[in-house]
Design a protein around this motif. Structure first.
Motif, PDB file in Angstrom:
ATOM      1  N   SER A   6     -32.275   0.181 -79.532  1.00 26.19           N
ATOM      2  CA  SER A   6     -30.981   0.803 -79.833  1.00 26.19           C
ATOM      3  C   SER A   6     -30.263   1.181 -78.547  1.00 26.19           C
ATOM      4  CB  SER A   6     -31.179   2.049 -80.696  1.00 26.19           C
ATOM      5  OG  SER A   6     -31.805   3.058 -79.948  1.00 26.19           O
ATOM      6  N   GLU A   7     -28.953   1.311 -78.663  1.00 28.78           N
ATOM      7  CA  GLU A   7     -28.160   1.735 -77.511  1.00 28.78           C
ATOM      8  C   GLU A   7     -28.594   3.125 -77.060  1.00 28.78           C
ATOM      9  OE1 GLU A   7     -23.459   2.264 -76.429  1.00 28.78           O
ATOM     10  OE2 GLU A   7     -24.032   0.816 -77.967  1.00 28.78           O
ATOM     11  N   SER A   8     -28.950   3.973 -78.001  1.00 27.43           N
ATOM     12  CA  SER A   8     -29.370   5.336 -77.646  1.00 27.43           C
ATOM     13  C   SER A   8     -30.702   5.339 -76.898  1.00 27.43           C
ATOM     14  CB  SER A   8     -29.464   6.214 -78.893  1.00 27.43           C
ATOM     15  OG  SER A   8     -30.439   5.727 -79.785  1.00 27.43           O
ATOM     16  N   TYR A  45     -29.897   4.097 -72.630  1.00 26.73           N
ATOM     17  CA  TYR A  45     -29.373   4.963 -71.570  1.00 26.73           C
ATOM     18  C   TYR A  45     -30.443   5.865 -70.947  1.00 26.73           C
ATOM     19  CZ  TYR A  45     -24.873   2.892 -72.161  1.00 26.73           C
ATOM     20  OH  TYR A  45     -23.845   1.969 -72.186  1.00 26.73           O
TER      21      TYR A  45
END
Length: 106
Positions: free
Chosen positions: A39-41, A44
């Motif tokens: 996931s993008e979360s 990061y």
């Protein structure tokens, strides 16, 4: 069944993508997602950790009135990537020896 990727392999994937070209966060995430489910979360915090450990550096470039943060692999990152590749090769060979092609009847 979804096989979970270890943080070490995910780090290696990120570093491998950045080996030849710098990417900004969103595009880098998309490149990783082409190969593995993440996931993008999740991405990061991975990028922050790699930067904190000196494996990546960042710089900003203006784009349509905003700044894009680009990620760039460091020499330490290249050295770490070589280690991950070596360890991956050993791991892959071990797994393939157990799960690889169906064994022929002997």
């Amino acid at each position: 069944m979804a096989i979970q990727i270890s943080s070490e392999l995910l780090d290696g994937c990120v570093l491998a993508i950045l080996e030849d070209e710098d990417y900004y966060g969103y595009t880098l995430t998309q490149r990783v997602q082409q190969a593995v489910t993440v996931s993008e979360s999740t991405m990061y915090p991975v990028l922050r950790r790699l930067k904190k450990n000196g494996l990546l550096t960042t710089y900003d470039e203006p784009f349509q009135g905003r700044n894009r943060r680009y990620y760039q692999i460091t020499q330490e990152g290249r050295t770490h990537l070589a280690t991950v590749r070596d360890e991956w090769q050993e791991f892959r060979e071990g797994i393939e020896s157990m799960l690889g092609d169906e064994k022929s009847d002997e």
